[in-house]
Design an enzyme around this catalytic site. Structure first.
Site, mmCIF file in Angstrom:
data_model
loop_
_atom_site.group_PDB
_atom_site.id
_atom_site.type_symbol
_atom_site.label_atom_id
_atom_site.label_comp_id
_atom_site.label_asym_id
_atom_site.label_seq_id
_atom_site.Cartn_x
_atom_site.Cartn_y
_atom_site.Cartn_z
ATOM 1 N N CYS A 176 21.336 7.979 10.089
ATOM 2 C CA CYS A 176 20.158 8.161 10.656
ATOM 3 C C CYS A 176 19.342 7.066 11.365
ATOM 4 O O CYS A 176 19.958 5.877 11.177
ATOM 5 C CB CYS A 176 19.289 8.691 9.224
ATOM 6 S SG CYS A 176 19.638 10.174 8.564
ATOM 7 N N CYS A 191 19.450 12.577 12.790
ATOM 8 C CA CYS A 191 18.401 12.396 11.608
ATOM 9 C C CYS A 191 17.727 11.078 11.925
ATOM 10 O O CYS A 191 18.079 10.282 12.685
ATOM 11 C CB CYS A 191 19.050 12.579 10.415
ATOM 12 S SG CYS A 191 20.176 11.386 10.018
#
Ligand code: 2NF
Length: 310
Positions: A129, A211
C-alpha cells in the site's frame, strides 16, 4: 560345348554410346540439366517463401518483436530470480507459454480482456500500500524516480509490466505462428488489438489492486498534461477503489528546457480533481515535486532552476 568356348565364339559386343552426340553436345546437355534443376529448386523455394510472407495479414504497425518468446522468458527469469527473488516460485516457462496462447491463432483486432486472464493469474503480485506510482506522458522521468526509490512500483516495475514493456506481439486467425512482419496499429488499424487490450487489462488491474495513498507523475510541459483518452485518464483513474485509496497525489513536472504549459492550477488538472471527487477520492497536487526535480537537475546541474532547488 563348354560355356567358355561359346563366349569366345559369340563375344558380347562392346557397349556403344546410345547416340552419336559429340563431347561438346554432351557437356551442353549436362549444363542444361543443372540449370533446369537449379531453376526448379529456386521456384519451389520462392513459392514457399512467398506463401510464408503472404499467410499473415498486413497491418500498419511494427511486427512482433524479434525473439519475442526468448525475451519474455529471459525477462521473467531476470525479474523473478535477480530483481525480486521473493517471486522466485513463479513458473517462467508456463508464463511464457500462456502469454503466447493469449494471442496465437487469433484475429489480432479482436483481442479481449479474457484472453489475458490466465496470464494475469500466473503473474499475480502484491504491491505494498502507498507504493503505486502512475504516470502519463512522463515515462522516462517516472522510471528514473522508481529506479532510485526501489520500494515504489510503476506498472512496468511489476512482473507482468516488466516482461511486456516496449514489446510488440500479434498472431493471426489463419496461422499458429506469430506475425513478425506487422501488427495492427492502435490508431490506424484497430483499438482492440493484442497490445492495447493487454495494456488496458493490466493497467485496470494495477489500479484496482492499488491501496493507500497513490501517486501520479504528470508532464506539465505537454499540451495534454491530463489526457482523458490516455490509459491513465481513461482506465486507471476510473478503476481506483475509494475504499482502499483515500487520496491521489499528483506531481506536475516541467521539463527544465521545456514549456510550462500546465500547473496544478490549470483547468485540465481541475478535470482530474472533479473526476476523483465524484469517485470519493481526495486529490492533492504539487508542481515540480522536489525529489523528481533533483533527478532532472542531476542530468542538467548547470540549469538556472537547479541552483535554486531548495
Ligand atoms: O507500454 C507501456 N509500458 C504502457 C502502455 C500503455 C499504458 C503502459 N501503460 C500504463 C502505465 F502503467 C501508466 O500508468 O498506463 C499509464 C501510461 O499510459 P498513458 O496512456 O496514460 O500515458 P501516455 O504517455 O499517453 O502513453 C504511454 C504509452 O502508451 C502508448 C503511447 O503511445 C505511449 O507510448 N499508448 C497509449 N494508449 C495506447 C493504446 N490505446 C497506447 N498504445 C497502444 N494502445
Amino acid at each position: 560345348m563348354d560355356p567358355m568356348s561359346e563366349h569366345r565364339l559369340n563375344p558380347v559386343p562392346e557397349e556403344k554410346p546410345c547416340c552419336n552426340l559429340s563431347k561438346n553436345a554432351k557437356n551442353c546437355v549436362g549444363i542444361l540439366c543443372v540449370v533446369v534443376v537449379v531453376t526448379i529448386v529456386a521456384v519451389v523455394v520462392g513459392v514457399l517463401k512467398w506463401g510464408q510472407a503472404r499467410k499473415h495479414k498486413e497491418w500498419n504497425g511494427k511486427g512482433t518483436t524479434p525473439h519475442f518468446p526468448e525475451i519474455v522468458l529471459g525477462r521473467c527469469y531476470t525479474y523473478t530470480q535477480v530483481k525480486r527473488p521473493e517471486l522466485s516460485n513463479k513458473d517462467c516457462q508456463e508464463i511464457a507459454k500462456v502469454f503466447q496462447k493469449a494471442f496465437l491463432s487469433k484475429d489480432p483486432c479482436l483481442s479481449v480482456e479474457q484472453d489475458y486472464q490466465p496470464l494475469m493469474e500466473l503473474t499475480r503480485q502484491a504491491i505494498p500500500c502507498s507504493k503505486s506510482l502512475f504516470w502519463s506522458k512522463s515515462n522516462e522521468l517516472a522510471h528514473q524516480y522508481t529506479r532510485i526509490q526501489q520500494e515504489m512500483f510503476t506498472l512496468e516495475d511489476s512482473l507482468l509490466g516488466y516482461i511486456a514493456d516496449g514489446l510488440t506481439w500479434c498472431g493471426d486467425a489463419g496461422s499458429s505462428e506469430m506475425n513478425y512482419q506487422s501488427c495492427p496499429h492502435w490508431r490506424k488499424d484497430c483499438l482492440n488489438n493484442t497490445v492495447s487490450v493487454f495494456w488496458d487489462t493490466v493497467s485496470r488491474q494495477f489500479a484496482e489492486n492499488a491501496c493507500g495513498v497513490v501517486q501520479v507523475v504528470l508532464n506539465g510541459s505537454h499540451s495534454n498534461t491530463f489526457d482523458k483518452n490516455s490509459t491513465f485518464g481513461r482506465v486507471e483513474v476510473h478503476n481506483l477503489q475509494a475504499e482502499k485509496v483515500p487520496t491521489l497525489q499528483a506531481w506536475v513536472m516541467h521539463d527544465l528546457e521545456g514549456a510550462h504549459r500546465h500547473t496544478c492550477s490549470s483547468s485540465l488538472i481541475n478535470d482530474l480533481k472533479v473526476i476523483l471527487s465524484t469517485r470519493n477520492i481526495s486529490f492533492t497536487c504539487e508542481d515540480n515535486y522536489r525529489p523528481i526535480r533533483l533527478l532532472q537537475c542531476v542530468k542538467n546541474p548547470e540549469h538556472s532552476f537547479c541552483s535554486s532547488v531548495k
